[in-house]
Design a protein around this motif. Structure first.
Motif, PDB file in Angstrom:
ATOM      1  N   ALA A  81       0.829  -1.209   0.000  1.00 46.22           N
ATOM      2  CA  ALA A  81       0.000   0.000   0.000  1.00 46.22           C
ATOM      3  C   ALA A  81       0.861   1.256   0.000  1.00 46.22           C
ATOM      4  CB  ALA A  81      -0.934  -0.003   1.205  1.00 46.22           C
ATOM      5  N   GLN A  82       1.934   1.246   0.773  1.00 47.60           N
ATOM      6  CA  GLN A  82       2.833   2.402   0.814  1.00 47.60           C
ATOM      7  C   GLN A  82       3.593   2.555  -0.504  1.00 47.60           C
ATOM      8  OE1 GLN A  82       4.746   0.986   4.448  1.00 47.60           O
ATOM      9  NE2 GLN A  82       4.163   2.885   5.488  1.00 47.60           N
ATOM     10  N   PHE A  83       3.959   1.441  -1.112  1.00 51.64           N
ATOM     11  CA  PHE A  83       4.612   1.490  -2.425  1.00 51.64           C
ATOM     12  C   PHE A  83       3.685   2.137  -3.449  1.00 51.64           C
ATOM     13  CE2 PHE A  83       5.111  -0.585  -6.603  1.00 51.64           C
ATOM     14  CZ  PHE A  83       6.405  -0.167  -6.922  1.00 51.64           C
ATOM     15  N   ARG A  84       2.425   1.709  -3.456  1.00 55.44           N
ATOM     16  CA  ARG A  84       1.472   2.267  -4.417  1.00 55.44           C
ATOM     17  C   ARG A  84       1.269   3.765  -4.176  1.00 55.44           C
ATOM     18  NH1 ARG A  84      -1.496  -2.621  -2.649  1.00 55.44           N
ATOM     19  NH2 ARG A  84      -1.091  -4.277  -4.185  1.00 55.44           N
ATOM     20  N   GLU A  85       1.221   4.163  -2.920  1.00 57.49           N
ATOM     21  CA  GLU A  85       1.088   5.587  -2.616  1.00 57.49           C
ATOM     22  C   GLU A  85       2.294   6.362  -3.126  1.00 57.49           C
ATOM     23  OE1 GLU A  85      -1.398   7.597  -1.380  1.00 57.49           O
ATOM     24  OE2 GLU A  85      -2.475   5.764  -1.903  1.00 57.49           O
ATOM     25  N   GLY A  86       3.472   5.752  -3.022  1.00 59.53           N
ATOM     26  CA  GLY A  86       4.676   6.387  -3.545  1.00 59.53           C
ATOM     27  C   GLY A  86       4.605   6.587  -5.047  1.00 59.53           C
ATOM     28  N   ILE A  87       4.080   5.594  -5.759  1.00 64.28           N
ATOM     29  CA  ILE A  87       3.919   5.711  -7.215  1.00 64.28           C
ATOM     30  C   ILE A  87       2.931   6.827  -7.535  1.00 64.28           C
ATOM     31  CG2 ILE A  87       3.051   4.555  -9.288  1.00 64.28           C
ATOM     32  CD1 ILE A  87       5.771   3.526  -8.489  1.00 64.28           C
ATOM     33  N   ARG A  88       1.843   6.889  -6.800  1.00 65.95           N
ATOM     34  CA  ARG A  88       0.843   7.940  -7.044  1.00 65.95           C
ATOM     35  C   ARG A  88       1.453   9.335  -6.862  1.00 65.95           C
ATOM     36  NH1 ARG A  88      -2.433   4.093  -3.944  1.00 65.95           N
ATOM     37  NH2 ARG A  88      -3.886   3.084  -5.391  1.00 65.95           N
ATOM     38  N   LYS A  89       2.258   9.489  -5.842  1.00 71.40           N
ATOM     39  CA  LYS A  89       2.855  10.797  -5.572  1.00 71.40           C
ATOM     40  C   LYS A  89       3.845  11.191  -6.670  1.00 71.40           C
ATOM     41  CE  LYS A  89       2.326  10.566  -0.543  1.00 71.40           C
ATOM     42  NZ  LYS A  89       3.027  10.413   0.759  1.00 71.40           N
ATOM     43  N   VAL A  90       4.682  10.243  -7.090  1.00 68.75           N
ATOM     44  CA  VAL A  90       5.655  10.557  -8.139  1.00 68.75           C
ATOM     45  C   VAL A  90       4.955  10.859  -9.452  1.00 68.75           C
ATOM     46  CG1 VAL A  90       7.598   9.661  -9.480  1.00 68.75           C
ATOM     47  CG2 VAL A  90       7.467   9.202  -7.035  1.00 68.75           C
ATOM     48  N   ALA A  91       3.892  10.105  -9.756  1.00 69.04           N
ATOM     49  CA  ALA A  91       3.128  10.327 -10.989  1.00 69.04           C
ATOM     50  C   ALA A  91       2.235  11.557 -10.892  1.00 69.04           C
ATOM     51  CB  ALA A  91       2.280   9.098 -11.311  1.00 69.04           C
ATOM     52  N   ASN A  92       2.049  12.042  -9.644  1.00 68.22           N
ATOM     53  CA  ASN A  92       1.134  13.169  -9.395  1.00 68.22           C
ATOM     54  C   ASN A  92      -0.269  12.840  -9.882  1.00 68.22           C
ATOM     55  OD1 ASN A  92       0.503  15.709  -8.356  1.00 68.22           O
ATOM     56  ND2 ASN A  92       0.858  16.735 -10.313  1.00 68.22           N
ATOM     57  N   LYS A  93      -0.659  11.577  -9.624  1.00 64.41           N
ATOM     58  CA  LYS A  93      -1.998  11.110  -9.973  1.00 64.41           C
ATOM     59  C   LYS A  93      -2.535  10.298  -8.795  1.00 64.41           C
ATOM     60  CE  LYS A  93      -1.597  10.843 -15.030  1.00 64.41           C
ATOM     61  NZ  LYS A  93      -1.697   9.934 -16.211  1.00 64.41           N
ATOM     62  N   LEU A  94      -3.190  10.950  -7.892  1.00 66.16           N
ATOM     63  CA  LEU A  94      -3.660  10.278  -6.690  1.00 66.16           C
ATOM     64  C   LEU A  94      -4.856   9.371  -6.944  1.00 66.16           C
ATOM     65  CD1 LEU A  94      -3.292  13.156  -4.065  1.00 66.16           C
ATOM     66  CD2 LEU A  94      -1.641  11.399  -4.752  1.00 66.16           C
ATOM     67  N   ASP A  95      -5.425   9.436  -8.174  1.00 67.67           N
ATOM     68  CA  ASP A  95      -6.578   8.594  -8.488  1.00 67.67           C
ATOM     69  C   ASP A  95      -6.185   7.288  -9.172  1.00 67.67           C
ATOM     70  OD1 ASP A  95      -5.726   9.822 -10.813  1.00 67.67           O
ATOM     71  OD2 ASP A  95      -7.755  10.183 -11.597  1.00 67.67           O
ATOM     72  N   LEU A  96      -4.884   7.032  -9.333  1.00 63.99           N
ATOM     73  CA  LEU A  96      -4.475   5.745  -9.901  1.00 63.99           C
ATOM     74  C   LEU A  96      -4.960   4.617  -9.003  1.00 63.99           C
ATOM     75  CD1 LEU A  96      -0.772   6.469 -10.966  1.00 63.99           C
ATOM     76  CD2 LEU A  96      -2.712   6.080 -12.507  1.00 63.99           C
ATOM     77  N   THR A  97      -5.536   3.571  -9.605  1.00 65.22           N
ATOM     78  CA  THR A  97      -6.029   2.444  -8.823  1.00 65.22           C
ATOM     79  C   THR A  97      -4.893   1.495  -8.478  1.00 65.22           C
ATOM     80  OG1 THR A  97      -6.499   1.027 -10.729  1.00 65.22           O
ATOM     81  CG2 THR A  97      -8.232   2.591 -10.052  1.00 65.22           C
ATOM     82  N   ASP A  98      -5.122   0.677  -7.452  1.00 67.65           N
ATOM     83  CA  ASP A  98      -4.152  -0.361  -7.104  1.00 67.65           C
ATOM     84  C   ASP A  98      -3.877  -1.252  -8.309  1.00 67.65           C
ATOM     85  OD1 ASP A  98      -4.208   0.691  -4.577  1.00 67.65           O
ATOM     86  OD2 ASP A  98      -5.128  -1.071  -3.622  1.00 67.65           O
ATOM     87  N   GLN A  99      -4.930  -1.609  -9.045  1.00 69.90           N
ATOM     88  CA  GLN A  99      -4.772  -2.510 -10.179  1.00 69.90           C
ATOM     89  C   GLN A  99      -3.923  -1.888 -11.279  1.00 69.90           C
ATOM     90  OE1 GLN A  99      -6.152  -5.801 -10.085  1.00 69.90           O
ATOM     91  NE2 GLN A  99      -4.525  -5.933 -11.606  1.00 69.90           N
ATOM     92  N   GLN A 100      -4.135  -0.607 -11.550  1.00 65.68           N
ATOM     93  CA  GLN A 100      -3.321   0.067 -12.568  1.00 65.68           C
ATOM     94  C   GLN A 100      -1.839   0.043 -12.191  1.00 65.68           C
ATOM     95  OE1 GLN A 100      -5.668   3.783 -12.462  1.00 65.68           O
ATOM     96  NE2 GLN A 100      -5.720   3.689 -14.703  1.00 65.68           N
ATOM     97  N   ILE A 101      -1.568   0.309 -10.942  1.00 67.88           N
ATOM     98  CA  ILE A 101      -0.181   0.326 -10.484  1.00 67.88           C
ATOM     99  C   ILE A 101       0.413  -1.071 -10.514  1.00 67.88           C
ATOM    100  CG2 ILE A 101       1.303   0.776  -8.492  1.00 67.88           C
ATOM    101  CD1 ILE A 101      -0.731   3.043  -7.783  1.00 67.88           C
ATOM    102  N   ASP A 102      -0.337  -2.058 -10.004  1.00 66.58           N
ATOM    103  CA  ASP A 102       0.166  -3.439 -10.000  1.00 66.58           C
ATOM    104  C   ASP A 102       0.405  -3.942 -11.417  1.00 66.58           C
ATOM    105  OD1 ASP A 102      -0.107  -3.225  -7.293  1.00 66.58           O
ATOM    106  OD2 ASP A 102      -1.578  -4.842  -7.074  1.00 66.58           O
ATOM    107  N   ASP A 103      -0.493  -3.623 -12.339  1.00 68.67           N
ATOM    108  CA  ASP A 103      -0.319  -4.078 -13.721  1.00 68.67           C
ATOM    109  C   ASP A 103       0.945  -3.476 -14.333  1.00 68.67           C
ATOM    110  OD1 ASP A 103      -2.598  -5.599 -13.565  1.00 68.67           O
ATOM    111  OD2 ASP A 103      -3.860  -4.197 -14.693  1.00 68.67           O
ATOM    112  N   ALA A 104       1.173  -2.200 -14.082  1.00 65.40           N
ATOM    113  CA  ALA A 104       2.380  -1.560 -14.613  1.00 65.40           C
ATOM    114  C   ALA A 104       3.628  -2.166 -13.991  1.00 65.40           C
ATOM    115  CB  ALA A 104       2.323  -0.059 -14.341  1.00 65.40           C
TER     116      ALA A 104
END
Length: 211
Positions: free
Chosen positions: A59-82
């Motif tokens: 969960a913290q990893f995904r939040e880190g990706i959202r912050k770097v991408a500056n897209k807080l609406d990215l879903t867990d699935q989108q991040i995991d798939d990437a």
């Protein structure tokens, strides 16, 4: 190689094919800027080190990706798939190769890994090969997220040596990353840089007179 009794294998691009370019493209599509600096074969953002040493949760990893991408609406699935786009699969007949090697040497797996990738890999092994782990192929498998350390830290190699009573002079470590090879050398291990596609693992071992 003379007097080798033990082999420690890396996983990605030694046994199991991975593709950094695919993941760079996928992360870029999520909105990650300067992706070549953020995630690459020979270097990456601290976020990945933290995840691979178990210092942060998925969960913290995904939040880190959202912050770097500056897209807080990215879903867990989108991040995991990437993130899982890195993972391709076991190359060729490498499971058979590992069983052949195990007849001659004590064998171990040492992988920089993380919870999201590990879960994907286990599901893949169950679905495509019908087994739940690597117990049949190695005396023991080590994953960085379980140890609080990652390659190339010499301490993770020293831990494997100590826990299994291995003599470094009788042990070779095989990895595709030059920086990890250097860490193993500092722990006194013999090393081989895997500079061919993992589908050529058997030929690589034969070339270096390990089979």
């Amino acid at each position: 190689m003379n007097n080798i009794k033990n082999i420690i294998f890396d996983y990605g691009n030694v046994i199991f094919a991975i593709d950094f370019l695919r993941t760079q493209n996928a992360l870029s599509q999520l909105g990650i800027p300067n992706v070549n600096d953020f995630f690459a074969h020979k270097g990456h953002n601290q976020l990945f080190d933290d995840f691979e040493t178990g210092s942060i949760s998925p969960a913290q990893f995904r939040e880190g990706i959202r912050k770097v991408a500056n897209k807080l609406d990215l879903t867990d699935q989108q991040i995991d798939d990437a993130w899982n786009s890195l993972l391709i699969g076991v190359s060729g007949n490498n499971h058979d190769v590992l069983l052949e090697v195990k007849k001659k040497y004590r064998t171990f797996l040492l992988s920089n890994n993380n919870k999201i990738h590990y879960d994907w890999i286990i599901a893949y092994l169950q679905k495509d090969f019908g087994f739940n782990n690597y117990d049949d192929f190695f005396e023991r498998a080590y994953f960085s997220q379980d140890t609080t350390m990652r390659k190339p830290n010499p301490a993770i190699f020293e831990m494997v040596l100590k826990e299994n009573n291995l003599n470094p002079e009788e042990t070779v470590f095989i990895d595709d990353s030059p920086q990890h090879i250097e860490g193993a050398k500092k722990a006194g291990l013999h090393t081989l840089l895997m500079d061919v596609h993992p589908e050529n693992l058997h030929a690589f071992l034969q070339q270096h007179k390990l089979l």
